[in-house]
Design an enzyme around this catalytic site. Structure first.
Site, PDB file in Angstrom:
ATOM      1  N   ASP A  38      13.220   1.807  -9.710  1.00  0.00           N
ATOM      2  CA  ASP A  38      12.821   2.882  -8.785  1.00  0.00           C
ATOM      3  C   ASP A  38      13.556   2.730  -7.454  1.00  0.00           C
ATOM      4  O   ASP A  38      12.954   2.778  -6.389  1.00  0.00           O
ATOM      5  CB  ASP A  38      11.308   2.860  -8.566  1.00  0.00           C
ATOM      6  CG  ASP A  38      10.792   4.162  -7.932  1.00  0.00           C
ATOM      7  OD1 ASP A  38      11.532   5.173  -7.975  1.00  0.00           O
ATOM      8  OD2 ASP A  38       9.678   4.164  -7.395  1.00  0.00           O
ATOM      9  N   SER A  98      -0.695   5.745   0.736  1.00  0.00           N
ATOM     10  CA  SER A  98      -1.729   5.929  -0.274  1.00  0.00           C
ATOM     11  C   SER A  98      -1.161   6.674  -1.463  1.00  0.00           C
ATOM     12  O   SER A  98      -0.358   7.594  -1.312  1.00  0.00           O
ATOM     13  CB  SER A  98      -2.910   6.716   0.310  1.00  0.00           C
ATOM     14  OG  SER A  98      -3.933   6.869  -0.645  1.00  0.00           O
ATOM     15  N   GLY A  99      -1.539   6.229  -2.661  1.00  0.00           N
ATOM     16  CA  GLY A  99      -1.101   6.893  -3.876  1.00  0.00           C
ATOM     17  C   GLY A  99      -2.149   6.764  -4.958  1.00  0.00           C
ATOM     18  O   GLY A  99      -3.238   6.226  -4.732  1.00  0.00           O
ATOM     19  N   ALA A 100      -1.813   7.233  -6.147  1.00  0.00           N
ATOM     20  CA  ALA A 100      -2.774   7.224  -7.242  1.00  0.00           C
ATOM     21  C   ALA A 100      -3.146   5.802  -7.650  1.00  0.00           C
ATOM     22  O   ALA A 100      -4.274   5.552  -8.078  1.00  0.00           O
ATOM     23  CB  ALA A 100      -2.202   7.983  -8.440  1.00  0.00           C
TER      24      ALA A 100
END
Length: 474
Positions: free
Chosen positions: A142, A30-32
């Site tokens: 990334d 889960s992330g923003a």
């Protein structure tokens, strides 16, 4: 009482087109801007990963990149995706059981170095996946161990393309005559996207498990193509700087603050990137990647870069495989730059012709390092060939960084001990505990710290110049 999440964030559980084909199970990341769930395909009980992306541009980037890379054995498989107006995109990805972070951390816990034959096989698989990206003119932006996922059969695959950028039109191949190397696992990768493979695959394999091929162009030719592409980039291909952030990492050493108007470094590119990019020249953003693996040109605010930033990250990953410790574990962007300079030496025109033109070069400076440690000091007890491999990537001048194809032909991979077969790799059974605050590939580094905090670095000299301010750190 716990506040109920907005209904849109739970749309994956209620959208009929998804639940008619997949059982949505527990959330595994889960992330923003994204949530990842483990799922089960109802037609054949195959386990999948369902990635619900809440950010339009991150979703678009990931879908576009993965469509172009379909058929690349060392890139995660996108089975299909669901996306319609006013709904989040949901990507159905192959489910991979672990990642390179866990391989490294498990070995570190045992107090033993990775066997050289295993380490070489991991490196080759990373190179094969990244080579497929760069041949399609895709910058991952990334790269880090947690975005290198691994199947239970030992196949390593690049994942998390939410920050990826495509430098040219779909389907353009700078080296069309040479198919990319690849690591085959023999599995049947079903794709519901029906996208043509970017490159044909050959059945004949070399020692690397790659397609039988000749060297794919010289170093100069490779970067000549990249320079030409960056020059031709159209205004329709502008980067909007809405990528999935890495926790609390900052954009630049210039420090991202909410009080922009009062900040003495208002003229730095870091704030221009926040307000909107250069549409006339099609600039990229320097606010990409995870700090520990971020190239120095990004830390100095460069917006004119190419695949070379991935090559720097690759060098940091290789160094971590060799030592089981991060090469440059900066606590903030200024600290990150300081660590790099203390190892590589002063950044000047002799080390990198043209570096003085970097946006923040005249803003941030460090005291002169008389005796830099050198990459060798960071890789104790490693062979000269291993040190040489890292030095070909971890160098200031982007044009001097070795390409993926050059590295795949490096003598290091042809000498004893040879890379072990994929089937002999020791694969961790499970991942390390996921970080609930980030999604990564399925989790992310949480050691990278927070935004730059100048208070951590003691005294500093701030000087007003004709165009703004200059900050010097001891």
């Amino acid at each position: 009482m716990e506040t109920e999440r907005p209904s849109k964030s739970w749309s994956i559980h209620t959208r009929s087109e998804i639940i008619s084909k997949y059982q949505v199970m527990e959330r595994i990341g889960s992330g923003a801007y994204a949530d990842v769930y483990r799922g089960r395909r109802l037609s054949d009980d195959v386990t999948v990963a369902l990635k619900e992306i809440h950010d339009y541009q991150s979703a678009f980037r990931e879908i576009e990149a993965l469509q172009m890379l379909q058929g690349s054995p060392n890139v995660i498989v996108l089975h299909e995706y669901f996306w319609r107006e006013d709904e989040d995109a949901v990507l159905v990805l192959e489910y991979l059981t672990t990642d390179l972070t866990t391989v490294i951390s498990d070995a570190a816990k045992e107090g033993l170095s990775l066997p050289v034959g295993e380490m070489k096989r991991w490196m080759i698989q990373i190179l094969c996946g990244l080579d497929a990206c760069h041949r399609n003119m895709i910058i991952h932006r990334d790269l880090k161990p947690s975005n290198l996922l691994i199947s239970d059969r030992g196949i390593l695959k690049l994942a998390d393309f939410g920050q990826a950028r495509i430098l040219t039109e779909d389907g353009f191949d700078a080296f069309e005559e040479n198919p990319p190397p690849c690591e085959h696992d023999g599995s049947n990768h079903e794709s519901l996207l029906h996208q043509p493979e970017a490159f044909p695959h050959t059945d004949s394999t070399s020692q690397f498990g790659c397609g039988n091929q000749e060297h794919g162009g010289s170093h100069e030719e490779y970067f000549s193509v990249l320079d030409e592409l960056k020059t031709k980039r159209s205004t329709d291909d502008i980067d909007k700087d809405t990528n999935i952030p890495d926790g609390n990492t900052s954009c630049l050493a210039t420090c991202t603050t909410s009080d922009i108007d009062n900040d003495p470094m208002r003229t730095s590119f870091s704030y221009e990137a926040l307000e909107g990019e250069d549409k006339e020249h099609g600039c990229l953003t320097s606010c990409v990647g995870t700090r520990w693996f971020r190239a120095p040109e990004l830390l100095y605010g460069s917006t004119n870069y190419g695949v070379e930033i991935d090559l720097w990250s690759l060098g940091c990953i290789f160094a971590e495989l060799l030592t089981l410790n991060p090469l440059f574990p900066g606590t903030a962007d200024i600290d990150q730059l300081s660590r790099i300079i203390n190892v590589l030496g002063n950044l000047d025109e002799r080390a990198w012709p043209g570096c003085s033109k970097l946006p923040d070069y005249g803003i941030i400076s460090f005291s002169k390092v008389e005796n830099p440690a050198g990459v060798e000091a960071c890789l104790p007890n490693r062979s000269p060939d291993e040190v040489s491999l890292v030095k070909k990537l971890v160098c200031y001048d982007p044009a001097r960084r070795a390409t993926t194809m050059e590295l795949l032909h490096d003598k290091y991979f042809n000498e004893e001990p040879l890379p072990v077969p994929v089937s002999e790799l020791r694969v961790p059974l499970t991942k390390k505990n996921e970080d609930e605050d980030s999604v990564g590939g399925w989790h992310d580094y949480n050691e990278t710290g927070s935004d730059s905090d100048f208070d951590d670095f003691g005294p500093m000299n701030i000087t007003r110049t004709g165009t703004g301010f200059s900050i010097q750190f001891p």
